[in-house]
Scaffold this motif. Structure first.
Motif, short mmCIF file in Angstrom:
data_model
loop_
_atom_site.label_atom_id
_atom_site.label_comp_id
_atom_site.label_asym_id
_atom_site.label_seq_id
_atom_site.Cartn_x
_atom_site.Cartn_y
_atom_site.Cartn_z
N GLN A 1 0.84 -1.19 0.00
CA GLN A 1 0.00 0.00 0.00
C GLN A 1 0.88 1.25 0.00
OE1 GLN A 1 -3.23 -0.22 -0.25
NE2 GLN A 1 -3.85 1.92 0.02
N VAL A 2 0.52 2.20 -0.80
CA VAL A 2 1.25 3.46 -0.89
C VAL A 2 0.29 4.58 -0.56
CG1 VAL A 2 2.47 5.04 -2.41
CG2 VAL A 2 2.87 2.58 -2.61
N GLN A 3 0.73 5.49 0.28
CA GLN A 3 -0.05 6.68 0.58
C GLN A 3 0.68 7.90 0.04
OE1 GLN A 3 -0.76 6.44 4.86
NE2 GLN A 3 -2.81 5.66 4.44
N LEU A 4 -0.07 8.80 -0.57
CA LEU A 4 0.48 10.00 -1.16
C LEU A 4 -0.17 11.21 -0.53
CD1 LEU A 4 0.33 8.89 -4.91
CD2 LEU A 4 2.27 8.70 -3.34
N VAL A 5 0.63 12.17 -0.09
CA VAL A 5 0.10 13.37 0.55
C VAL A 5 0.70 14.60 -0.12
CG1 VAL A 5 -0.15 14.66 2.69
CG2 VAL A 5 -0.17 12.15 2.74
N GLU A 6 -0.16 15.38 -0.77
CA GLU A 6 0.29 16.60 -1.44
C GLU A 6 0.28 17.78 -0.49
OE1 GLU A 6 -2.38 14.39 -4.51
OE2 GLU A 6 -2.39 14.85 -2.38
N SER A 7 1.12 18.75 -0.79
CA SER A 7 1.14 20.00 -0.04
C SER A 7 1.73 21.08 -0.93
CB SER A 7 1.96 19.87 1.25
OG SER A 7 3.30 19.54 0.94
N GLY A 8 1.60 22.33 -0.48
CA GLY A 8 2.21 23.43 -1.20
C GLY A 8 1.27 24.27 -2.04
N GLY A 9 0.02 23.87 -2.11
CA GLY A 9 -0.93 24.67 -2.86
C GLY A 9 -1.24 25.98 -2.17
N GLY A 10 -1.95 26.85 -2.88
CA GLY A 10 -2.32 28.13 -2.30
C GLY A 10 -2.81 29.09 -3.35
N LEU A 11 -2.90 30.35 -2.94
CA LEU A 11 -3.36 31.43 -3.81
C LEU A 11 -2.15 32.25 -4.25
CD1 LEU A 11 -5.60 33.23 -5.04
CD2 LEU A 11 -5.67 34.42 -2.82
N VAL A 12 -2.04 32.46 -5.56
CA VAL A 12 -0.91 33.22 -6.09
C VAL A 12 -1.40 34.08 -7.24
CG1 VAL A 12 -0.25 31.36 -7.69
CG2 VAL A 12 1.48 32.99 -6.90
N GLN A 13 -0.75 35.19 -7.46
CA GLN A 13 -1.11 36.06 -8.58
C GLN A 13 -0.52 35.52 -9.88
OE1 GLN A 13 0.19 40.02 -7.50
NE2 GLN A 13 -1.85 40.53 -6.74
N ALA A 14 -1.17 35.86 -10.97
CA ALA A 14 -0.65 35.46 -12.28
C ALA A 14 0.79 35.93 -12.43
CB ALA A 14 -1.52 36.04 -13.38
N GLY A 15 1.61 35.05 -12.99
CA GLY A 15 3.03 35.33 -13.13
C GLY A 15 3.88 34.83 -11.97
N GLY A 16 3.22 34.43 -10.90
CA GLY A 16 3.93 33.96 -9.72
C GLY A 16 4.32 32.50 -9.82
N SER A 17 4.86 32.00 -8.71
CA SER A 17 5.36 30.62 -8.66
C SER A 17 4.87 29.92 -7.42
CB SER A 17 6.90 30.61 -8.66
OG SER A 17 7.44 31.19 -9.82
N LEU A 18 4.77 28.61 -7.53
CA LEU A 18 4.48 27.73 -6.40
C LEU A 18 5.27 26.44 -6.59
CD1 LEU A 18 0.60 27.87 -5.86
CD2 LEU A 18 2.34 28.69 -4.27
N ARG A 19 5.59 25.80 -5.48
CA ARG A 19 6.19 24.47 -5.56
C ARG A 19 5.32 23.50 -4.77
NH1 ARG A 19 11.96 21.78 -3.75
NH2 ARG A 19 11.05 21.95 -1.65
N LEU A 20 4.82 22.51 -5.46
CA LEU A 20 4.03 21.45 -4.84
C LEU A 20 4.94 20.30 -4.44
CD1 LEU A 20 0.93 21.31 -7.21
CD2 LEU A 20 1.36 22.84 -5.28
N SER A 21 4.58 19.65 -3.35
CA SER A 21 5.29 18.47 -2.90
C SER A 21 4.31 17.32 -2.74
CB SER A 21 5.99 18.73 -1.56
OG SER A 21 6.93 19.76 -1.66
N CYS A 22 4.80 16.13 -2.94
CA CYS A 22 3.99 14.94 -2.73
C CYS A 22 4.87 13.93 -1.98
CB CYS A 22 3.52 14.35 -4.04
SG CYS A 22 2.67 12.76 -3.89
N ALA A 23 4.52 13.71 -0.72
CA ALA A 23 5.27 12.78 0.11
C ALA A 23 4.63 11.41 0.03
CB ALA A 23 5.29 13.26 1.55
N ALA A 24 5.45 10.40 -0.21
CA ALA A 24 4.94 9.05 -0.39
C ALA A 24 5.44 8.11 0.70
CB ALA A 24 5.38 8.50 -1.76
#
Length: 122
Positions: A1-24
């Motif tokens: 069994q594998v569990q995946l948990v995402e994080s790093g989402g949010g609200l950002v203005q156009a042109g901005g950056s985000l980094r998402l993570s997925c821990a397994a």
């Protein structure tokens, strides 16, 4: 069994950056292809990017090429999605997924995370 948990989402203005993570969890992470998908309100889930178990092979949807980068750290059992030059059309719930086989595009994938919301304002 594998569990995946995402994080790093949010609200950002156009042109901005985000980094998402997925821990397994699970001992098979290093041999699993990992992918990111997204789903905008009222739309079907769509493929974003995929990376092979070793990290040596990557593929992207045309809509994100040159703006998004998928990477992984097998020592940390984590896959990342660096998103730059974000656009309002990138808004949606982002999911990570794991597969024993390398797949470009839609699944089937063996395991899915619960998703993380990304909202890009204009």
């Amino acid at each position: 069994q594998v569990q995946l948990v995402e994080s790093g989402g949010g609200l950002v203005q156009a042109g901005g950056s985000l980094r998402l993570s997925c821990a397994a969890s699970g001992r098979t992470f290093g041999s699993s292809a990992m992918a990111w998908f997204r789903q905008a309100p009222g739309k079907e889930r769509e493929f974003v990017a995929v990376i092979s178990g070793s990290g040596g092979v990557k593929n992207y949807a045309d809509s994100v090429k040159g703006r998004f980068t998928i990477s992984r750290d097998n020592a940390k059992n984590t896959v990342y999605l660096q998103m730059n030059s974000l656009k309002p059309d990138d808004t949606g719930v982002y999911y990570c997924a794991a597969s024993r086989l390398y797949r470009v595009g839609s699944g089937p994938y063996d395991y899915w995370g619960q998703g993380t919301q990304v909202t890009v304002s204009s």
